[in-house]
Design a protein around this motif. Structure first.
Motif, PDB file in Angstrom:
ATOM      1  N   TRP A   1      -0.216  10.682 -14.728  1.00 17.15           N
ATOM      2  CA  TRP A   1      -0.731   9.620 -15.570  1.00 17.15           C
ATOM      3  C   TRP A   1      -0.843   8.361 -14.726  1.00 17.15           C
ATOM      4  CZ3 TRP A   1       2.457   7.594 -20.326  1.00 17.15           C
ATOM      5  CH2 TRP A   1       1.613   6.888 -21.185  1.00 17.15           C
ATOM      6  N   VAL A   2      -2.014   7.759 -14.665  1.00 20.91           N
ATOM      7  CA  VAL A   2      -2.224   6.563 -13.853  1.00 20.91           C
ATOM      8  C   VAL A   2      -1.625   5.364 -14.590  1.00 20.91           C
ATOM      9  CG1 VAL A   2      -3.908   5.082 -12.694  1.00 20.91           C
ATOM     10  CG2 VAL A   2      -4.321   7.559 -12.858  1.00 20.91           C
ATOM     11  N   LYS A   3      -0.608   4.764 -13.960  1.00 21.55           N
ATOM     12  CA  LYS A   3       0.130   3.635 -14.549  1.00 21.55           C
ATOM     13  C   LYS A   3      -0.175   2.354 -13.764  1.00 21.55           C
ATOM     14  CE  LYS A   3       3.617   6.349 -14.079  1.00 21.55           C
ATOM     15  NZ  LYS A   3       4.788   7.124 -13.953  1.00 21.55           N
ATOM     16  N   PRO A   4       0.205   1.197 -14.304  1.00 21.79           N
ATOM     17  CA  PRO A   4      -0.111  -0.071 -13.626  1.00 21.79           C
ATOM     18  C   PRO A   4       0.366  -0.122 -12.172  1.00 21.79           C
ATOM     19  CG  PRO A   4       0.712  -0.501 -15.833  1.00 21.79           C
ATOM     20  CD  PRO A   4       0.869   0.987 -15.595  1.00 21.79           C
ATOM     21  N   GLU A   5       1.528   0.462 -11.887  1.00 21.88           N
ATOM     22  CA  GLU A   5       2.049   0.409 -10.509  1.00 21.88           C
ATOM     23  C   GLU A   5       1.264   1.296  -9.533  1.00 21.88           C
ATOM     24  OE1 GLU A   5       4.928   3.166 -12.855  1.00 21.88           O
ATOM     25  OE2 GLU A   5       3.820   1.339 -13.247  1.00 21.88           O
ATOM     26  N   ASP A   6       0.341   2.104 -10.047  1.00 26.25           N
ATOM     27  CA  ASP A   6      -0.469   2.987  -9.208  1.00 26.25           C
ATOM     28  C   ASP A   6      -1.806   2.357  -8.810  1.00 26.25           C
ATOM     29  OD1 ASP A   6       1.506   4.966  -9.666  1.00 26.25           O
ATOM     30  OD2 ASP A   6       0.468   5.627 -11.487  1.00 26.25           O
ATOM     31  N   LEU A   7      -2.072   1.153  -9.259  1.00 19.96           N
ATOM     32  CA  LEU A   7      -3.384   0.536  -9.080  1.00 19.96           C
ATOM     33  C   LEU A   7      -3.468  -0.339  -7.831  1.00 19.96           C
ATOM     34  CD1 LEU A   7      -4.043  -0.585 -12.772  1.00 19.96           C
ATOM     35  CD2 LEU A   7      -4.692   1.583 -11.663  1.00 19.96           C
ATOM     36  N   ASN A   8      -4.681  -0.441  -7.295  1.00 26.40           N
ATOM     37  CA  ASN A   8      -4.962  -1.353  -6.186  1.00 26.40           C
ATOM     38  C   ASN A   8      -5.465  -2.687  -6.760  1.00 26.40           C
ATOM     39  OD1 ASN A   8      -7.740  -1.102  -6.795  1.00 26.40           O
ATOM     40  ND2 ASN A   8      -7.990   0.607  -5.376  1.00 26.40           N
ATOM     41  N   PRO A   9      -5.777  -3.676  -5.930  1.00 27.13           N
ATOM     42  CA  PRO A   9      -6.252  -4.967  -6.453  1.00 27.13           C
ATOM     43  C   PRO A   9      -7.574  -4.886  -7.235  1.00 27.13           C
ATOM     44  CG  PRO A   9      -5.478  -5.219  -4.206  1.00 27.13           C
ATOM     45  CD  PRO A   9      -5.499  -3.739  -4.499  1.00 27.13           C
ATOM     46  N   ASN A  10      -8.305  -3.789  -7.085  1.00 25.83           N
ATOM     47  CA  ASN A  10      -9.565  -3.613  -7.826  1.00 25.83           C
ATOM     48  C   ASN A  10      -9.335  -3.045  -9.226  1.00 25.83           C
ATOM     49  OD1 ASN A  10     -11.161  -4.439  -5.618  1.00 25.83           O
ATOM     50  ND2 ASN A  10     -10.969  -2.398  -4.723  1.00 25.83           N
ATOM     51  N   GLY A  11      -8.074  -2.712  -9.547  1.00 24.59           N
ATOM     52  CA  GLY A  11      -7.776  -2.158 -10.862  1.00 24.59           C
ATOM     53  C   GLY A  11      -8.041  -0.665 -10.965  1.00 24.59           C
ATOM     54  N   THR A  12      -8.210  -0.006  -9.813  1.00 22.03           N
ATOM     55  CA  THR A  12      -8.405   1.447  -9.796  1.00 22.03           C
ATOM     56  C   THR A  12      -7.231   2.092  -9.055  1.00 22.03           C
ATOM     57  OG1 THR A  12      -9.743   1.321  -7.779  1.00 22.03           O
ATOM     58  CG2 THR A  12     -10.932   1.301  -9.889  1.00 22.03           C
ATOM     59  N   LEU A  13      -7.138   3.392  -9.177  1.00 16.72           N
ATOM     60  CA  LEU A  13      -6.047   4.133  -8.551  1.00 16.72           C
ATOM     61  C   LEU A  13      -6.058   3.924  -7.041  1.00 16.72           C
ATOM     62  CD1 LEU A  13      -3.722   6.200  -8.707  1.00 16.72           C
ATOM     63  CD2 LEU A  13      -5.463   8.004  -8.641  1.00 16.72           C
ATOM     64  N   PHE A  14      -4.925   3.507  -6.485  1.00 16.65           N
ATOM     65  CA  PHE A  14      -4.760   3.307  -5.047  1.00 16.65           C
ATOM     66  C   PHE A  14      -4.867   4.668  -4.355  1.00 16.65           C
ATOM     67  CE2 PHE A  14      -1.549   2.847  -1.500  1.00 16.65           C
ATOM     68  CZ  PHE A  14      -2.402   2.188  -0.641  1.00 16.65           C
ATOM     69  N   GLY A  15      -5.754   4.785  -3.380  1.00 17.61           N
ATOM     70  CA  GLY A  15      -5.982   6.054  -2.683  1.00 17.61           C
ATOM     71  C   GLY A  15      -4.730   6.610  -2.033  1.00 17.61           C
ATOM     72  N   GLY A  16      -3.887   5.736  -1.493  1.00 14.91           N
ATOM     73  CA  GLY A  16      -2.646   6.182  -0.863  1.00 14.91           C
ATOM     74  C   GLY A  16      -1.697   6.840  -1.853  1.00 14.91           C
ATOM     75  N   LYS A  17      -1.677   6.349  -3.076  1.00 17.33           N
ATOM     76  CA  LYS A  17      -0.835   6.936  -4.124  1.00 17.33           C
ATOM     77  C   LYS A  17      -1.347   8.336  -4.452  1.00 17.33           C
ATOM     78  CE  LYS A  17       2.129   5.535  -6.839  1.00 17.33           C
ATOM     79  NZ  LYS A  17       3.594   5.692  -6.762  1.00 17.33           N
ATOM     80  N   LEU A  18      -2.657   8.483  -4.585  1.00 21.54           N
ATOM     81  CA  LEU A  18      -3.239   9.789  -4.879  1.00 21.54           C
ATOM     82  C   LEU A  18      -2.982  10.769  -3.743  1.00 21.54           C
ATOM     83  CD1 LEU A  18      -4.856  11.675  -6.665  1.00 21.54           C
ATOM     84  CD2 LEU A  18      -6.954  10.631  -5.782  1.00 21.54           C
ATOM     85  N   LEU A  19      -3.094  10.320  -2.499  1.00 21.27           N
ATOM     86  CA  LEU A  19      -2.812  11.195  -1.359  1.00 21.27           C
ATOM     87  C   LEU A  19      -1.346  11.614  -1.333  1.00 21.27           C
ATOM     88  CD1 LEU A  19      -4.982   9.531   1.418  1.00 21.27           C
ATOM     89  CD2 LEU A  19      -5.354  11.754   0.327  1.00 21.27           C
ATOM     90  N   ALA A  20      -0.446  10.711  -1.693  1.00 20.80           N
ATOM     91  CA  ALA A  20       0.976  11.065  -1.758  1.00 20.80           C
ATOM     92  C   ALA A  20       1.208  12.127  -2.832  1.00 20.80           C
ATOM     93  CB  ALA A  20       1.824   9.827  -2.037  1.00 20.80           C
ATOM     94  N   TRP A  21       0.560  11.978  -3.991  1.00 13.49           N
ATOM     95  CA  TRP A  21       0.684  12.988  -5.053  1.00 13.49           C
ATOM     96  C   TRP A  21       0.188  14.340  -4.568  1.00 13.49           C
ATOM     97  CZ3 TRP A  21      -1.919   9.822  -9.553  1.00 13.49           C
ATOM     98  CH2 TRP A  21      -1.021   8.862 -10.038  1.00 13.49           C
ATOM     99  N   LEU A  22      -0.971  14.340  -3.887  1.00 16.05           N
ATOM    100  CA  LEU A  22      -1.546  15.598  -3.397  1.00 16.05           C
ATOM    101  C   LEU A  22      -0.666  16.226  -2.324  1.00 16.05           C
ATOM    102  CD1 LEU A  22      -5.324  14.697  -3.311  1.00 16.05           C
ATOM    103  CD2 LEU A  22      -4.271  16.511  -4.670  1.00 16.05           C
ATOM    104  N   ASP A  23      -0.161  15.424  -1.394  1.00 18.22           N
ATOM    105  CA  ASP A  23       0.686  15.958  -0.329  1.00 18.22           C
ATOM    106  C   ASP A  23       1.949  16.591  -0.918  1.00 18.22           C
ATOM    107  OD1 ASP A  23       1.243  16.491   2.415  1.00 18.22           O
ATOM    108  OD2 ASP A  23       2.579  14.770   2.465  1.00 18.22           O
ATOM    109  N   GLU A  24       2.526  15.939  -1.906  1.00 19.36           N
ATOM    110  CA  GLU A  24       3.709  16.500  -2.556  1.00 19.36           C
ATOM    111  C   GLU A  24       3.367  17.809  -3.279  1.00 19.36           C
ATOM    112  OE1 GLU A  24       7.374  15.073  -5.372  1.00 19.36           O
ATOM    113  OE2 GLU A  24       5.401  14.218  -5.822  1.00 19.36           O
ATOM    114  N   GLU A  25       2.245  17.836  -3.964  1.00 19.80           N
ATOM    115  CA  GLU A  25       1.832  19.046  -4.687  1.00 19.80           C
ATOM    116  C   GLU A  25       1.561  20.198  -3.712  1.00 19.80           C
ATOM    117  OE1 GLU A  25       0.991  21.175  -8.227  1.00 19.80           O
ATOM    118  OE2 GLU A  25       2.004  19.288  -7.839  1.00 19.80           O
TER     119      GLU A  25
END
Length: 129
Positions: free
Chosen positions: A8-32
């Motif tokens: 679930w994309v939460k406020p702490e997952d966002l970049n300054p543009n208000g979209t999901l920070f790519g680094g956060k998504l890559l961390a999720w994928l690497d863990e998965e």
């Protein structure tokens, strides 16, 4: 492709543009990818060796639910090569794809170790044996 996990994309997952920070998504994928490999290879000592080109196709916003999917490409002697995708669960729009990620099975000495696996196994099938 099998989709295993939702995020679930939460406020702490966002970049300054208000979209999901790519680094956060890559961390999720690497863990998965690591968790999937650990389960497949039945070894908690697994590391990411290589990721191919990362292709961001769309973005996600706060409140979106992201699904993480994985497919096995091949079993190597000490490795497992996977492809993955993250998509918006509600719209099914692809957010990111990574065509090749190599995960390496390690021995207790921290060096690559043969895993002896040749095909996908499901935990439910292991439990029935």
């Amino acid at each position: 492709m099998r989709f295993h996990t939702r995020k679930w994309v939460k406020p702490e997952d966002l970049n300054p543009n208000g979209t999901l920070f790519g680094g956060k998504l890559l961390a999720w994928l690497d863990e998965e990818l690591a968790l999937y490999s650990i389960i497949q290879l039945e070894n908690t000592k697994v590391v990411t060796k290589y990721m191919s080109e990362i292709n961001f196709k769309s973005s996600a916003r706060q409140g979106d639910i992201i699904e993480l999917g994985i497919d096995v490409i091949k079993f190597g002697i000490t490795s497992l090569t996977l492809k993955c995708e993250a998509r918006n669960m509600m719209t099914r729009e692809t957010i990111i794809t990574i065509d090749h990620t190599t995960m390496v099975n390690l021995g207790s000495d921290g060096k690559p170790k043969a895993h002896g696996k040749t095909e996908i196994e499901f935990v439910k099938d292991r439990l029935q044996q």
